[in-house]
Design a protein around this motif. Structure first.
Motif, PDB file in Angstrom:
ATOM      1  N   UNK A   3       0.902  -1.269  -0.046  1.00 57.13           N
ATOM      2  CA  UNK A   3       0.230  -0.111   0.036  1.00 57.13           C
ATOM      3  C   UNK A   3       0.682   1.085  -0.026  1.00 57.13           C
ATOM      4  N   UNK A   4       1.944   1.070  -0.759  1.00 55.33           N
ATOM      5  CA  UNK A   4       2.830   2.456  -0.918  1.00 55.33           C
ATOM      6  C   UNK A   4       2.820   3.176  -2.308  1.00 55.33           C
ATOM      7  N   UNK A   5       3.155   4.305  -2.580  1.00 56.67           N
ATOM      8  CA  UNK A   5       3.189   4.564  -3.980  1.00 56.67           C
ATOM      9  C   UNK A   5       4.122   4.051  -4.915  1.00 56.67           C
ATOM     10  N   UNK A   6       5.254   3.724  -4.318  1.00 57.42           N
ATOM     11  CA  UNK A   6       6.220   2.951  -4.971  1.00 57.42           C
ATOM     12  C   UNK A   6       5.960   1.527  -5.382  1.00 57.42           C
ATOM     13  N   UNK A 258      12.621  17.455 -24.334  1.00 57.20           N
ATOM     14  CA  UNK A 258      11.802  18.445 -23.655  1.00 57.20           C
ATOM     15  C   UNK A 258      11.303  17.989 -22.352  1.00 57.20           C
ATOM     16  N   UNK A 259      11.035  16.610 -22.221  1.00 57.85           N
ATOM     17  CA  UNK A 259      10.353  16.001 -20.996  1.00 57.85           C
ATOM     18  C   UNK A 259      11.156  15.541 -19.844  1.00 57.85           C
ATOM     19  N   UNK A 260      12.498  15.263 -20.389  1.00 64.25           N
ATOM     20  CA  UNK A 260      13.535  15.000 -19.288  1.00 64.25           C
ATOM     21  C   UNK A 260      13.105  13.625 -18.765  1.00 64.25           C
ATOM     22  N   UNK A 261      12.821  12.591 -19.456  1.00 65.31           N
ATOM     23  CA  UNK A 261      12.138  11.391 -19.082  1.00 65.31           C
ATOM     24  C   UNK A 261      13.509  10.439 -18.556  1.00 65.31           C
ATOM     25  N   UNK A 262      14.416  10.386 -18.956  1.00 62.01           N
ATOM     26  CA  UNK A 262      15.441   9.849 -18.274  1.00 62.01           C
ATOM     27  C   UNK A 262      16.036  10.275 -17.313  1.00 62.01           C
ATOM     28  N   UNK A 263      15.817  11.392 -16.793  1.00 60.45           N
ATOM     29  CA  UNK A 263      16.525  11.772 -15.671  1.00 60.45           C
ATOM     30  C   UNK A 263      15.804  11.583 -14.282  1.00 60.45           C
ATOM     31  N   UNK A 264      14.437  10.625 -14.567  1.00 64.92           N
ATOM     32  CA  UNK A 264      13.817  10.224 -13.571  1.00 64.92           C
ATOM     33  C   UNK A 264      14.616   8.840 -12.815  1.00 64.92           C
ATOM     34  N   UNK A 265      15.771   8.209 -13.601  1.00 61.56           N
ATOM     35  CA  UNK A 265      16.105   7.250 -13.064  1.00 61.56           C
ATOM     36  C   UNK A 265      17.162   7.761 -11.939  1.00 61.56           C
ATOM     37  N   UNK A 266      17.400   8.941 -11.863  1.00 64.46           N
ATOM     38  CA  UNK A 266      18.586   9.506 -10.754  1.00 64.46           C
ATOM     39  C   UNK A 266      17.633   9.804  -9.553  1.00 64.46           C
ATOM     40  N   UNK A 267      16.360   9.826  -9.515  1.00 61.23           N
ATOM     41  CA  UNK A 267      15.716  10.384  -8.368  1.00 61.23           C
ATOM     42  C   UNK A 267      14.460   9.529  -8.256  1.00 61.23           C
ATOM     43  N   UNK A 268      14.455   8.790  -7.313  1.00 57.74           N
ATOM     44  CA  UNK A 268      13.260   7.787  -7.129  1.00 57.74           C
ATOM     45  C   UNK A 268      11.737   8.136  -7.055  1.00 57.74           C
ATOM     46  N   UNK A 269      12.030   9.383  -6.290  1.00 62.12           N
ATOM     47  CA  UNK A 269      10.574  10.205  -6.015  1.00 62.12           C
ATOM     48  C   UNK A 269       9.998  10.467  -7.592  1.00 62.12           C
ATOM     49  N   UNK A 270      10.851  10.967  -8.386  1.00 64.72           N
ATOM     50  CA  UNK A 270      10.383  11.037  -9.865  1.00 64.72           C
ATOM     51  C   UNK A 270       9.946  10.099 -10.483  1.00 64.72           C
ATOM     52  N   UNK A 271      10.925   9.023 -10.222  1.00 60.42           N
ATOM     53  CA  UNK A 271      10.653   7.673 -10.753  1.00 60.42           C
ATOM     54  C   UNK A 271       9.302   6.986 -10.576  1.00 60.42           C
TER      55      UNK A 271
END
Length: 349
Positions: A3-6, A258-271
């Motif tokens: 029951x967590x967002x992750x 434009x969307x910086x999709x790949x940057x999310x792998x560096x920040x688990x909250x964004x991921x």
């Protein structure tokens, strides 16, 4: 943990990526697969514990293995293997990133952001040793001649073969996805994991404990690998499915600027926010915004064209660096949706 967002994020990551665009029934997700793997891990542990109490499988062992089974796929990105096998290698060609590492990062993020340390301690888990053990279960096998694991001593080596078996590929992860994928794809499943559960025993092989099976279930094990081969041949490596994968990968690469999709792998909250919904965001976001602007402009029809153009330019300047690439990405996804596909695409060497 469920029951967590992750973990709930996995509801929006399809197990077979884009294959639902070829096989309409293949809409199952990593969410139910992960719960199934955790369930089967518990079944296998209970069978071993019942038949061989001398193995001293503790409550903490049970919990750690099932948690690892539950969390082993949390690192998958949009459309599963398309993201980590095609998209990331193109936008970050020198990156060592793999979804297993991301699963571990997401696990640590889940524990920290949801304050689960106290609950883990209440269930008898050691926050240092057991978290290392869970990480090792997700990441590693135990193929080395010299024991290198830190989570458990060598007498518990068989525990490392339950979730992800790096020695022979016989693990509960495979048992679940074979049954689940065959069901949703309509492909016959020539494998029965229940027989393996009943015959599983831990034996000493080359001075190390391994999970072994009776010779009478050898045919069933052959059936497991044959079913996997059939899945790949008939569905997972389907020609049209591969073409769609390449087109969607191309769209993601174009939208990455434009969307910086790949940057999310560096920040688990964004991921945590990055799911299959990126498809719809690329396809619909700009059109929706422009329609809203045009709708507002219709209040004064004489200024319709000028207002729409001003809104569109303002939106482009504010939200995207390269609107041309985003427009191309959207065009590719429109081709996929409308089935305007090439006859073939070149496979990498």
């Amino acid at each position: 943990m469920i029951d967590t967002p992750q973990f709930q994020r996995l509801r929006h990551i399809k197990q077979l990526g884009t294959k639902y665009l070829v096989f309409p029934g293949a809409t199952h997700t990593r969410f139910e697969h992960s719960i199934g793997v955790a369930y089967l891990a518990g079944c296998l542990l209970r069978s071993l514990h019942y038949n061989q109490p001398e193995l001293n499988i503790t409550k903490q062992d049970f919990l750690c293995v099932q948690i690892a089974a539950l969390c082993h796929d949390m690192g998958h990105g949009p459309f599963s293997h398309l993201f980590d096998g095609m998209f990331i290698p193109e936008v970050r060609p020198n990156s060592p990133w793999e979804h297993e590492e991301a699963s571990v990062d997401m696990f640590h993020c889940m524990i920290k952001k949801n304050g689960l340390e106290k609950e883990m301690e209440q269930h008898g888990l050691n926050l240092y040793e057991d978290r290392i053990f869970i990480k090792e279960l997700i990441l590693k096998g135990q193929k080395d001649a010299k024991w290198s694991m830190k989570g458990r001593t060598e007498d518990k080596s068989f525990l490392y073969e339950i979730v992800a078996n790096k020695l022979n590929g016989i693990d509960v992860d495979k048992w679940d996805y074979l049954a689940r994928d065959c069901h949703y794809l309509g492909i016959p499943n020539g494998f029965d994991h229940e027989r393996l559960l009943k015959s599983a025993r831990v034996c000493d092989v080359n001075k190390r404990r391994h999970i072994c099976f009776r010779d009478k279930v050898a045919e069933n094990i052959y059936g497991m690998f044959h079913t996997r081969y059939t899945l790949h041949r008939q569905a997972l490596q389907h020609k049209i499915g591969y073409i769609i994968d390449v087109k969607i990968k191309d769209a993601l690469v174009l939208a990455d600027g434009p969307l910086k999709i790949s940057n999310a792998i560096d920040d688990m909250l964004e991921y945590t926010e990055l799911t299959d919904h990126i498809f719809d965001q690329i396809l619909n976001k700009s059109n929706t915004h422009l329609k809203k602007c045009v709708g507002e402009a219709r209040l004064n029809e004489e200024k319709l064209e000028q207002k729409a153009e001003e809104c569109f330019q303002k939106w482009c300047e504010k939200d995207f660096i390269d609107s041309d690439n985003l427009s191309k990405a959207r065009s590719i996804l429109e081709d996929v949706v409308n089935r305007r596909l090439p006859k073939f695409v070149e496979r990498p060497d």
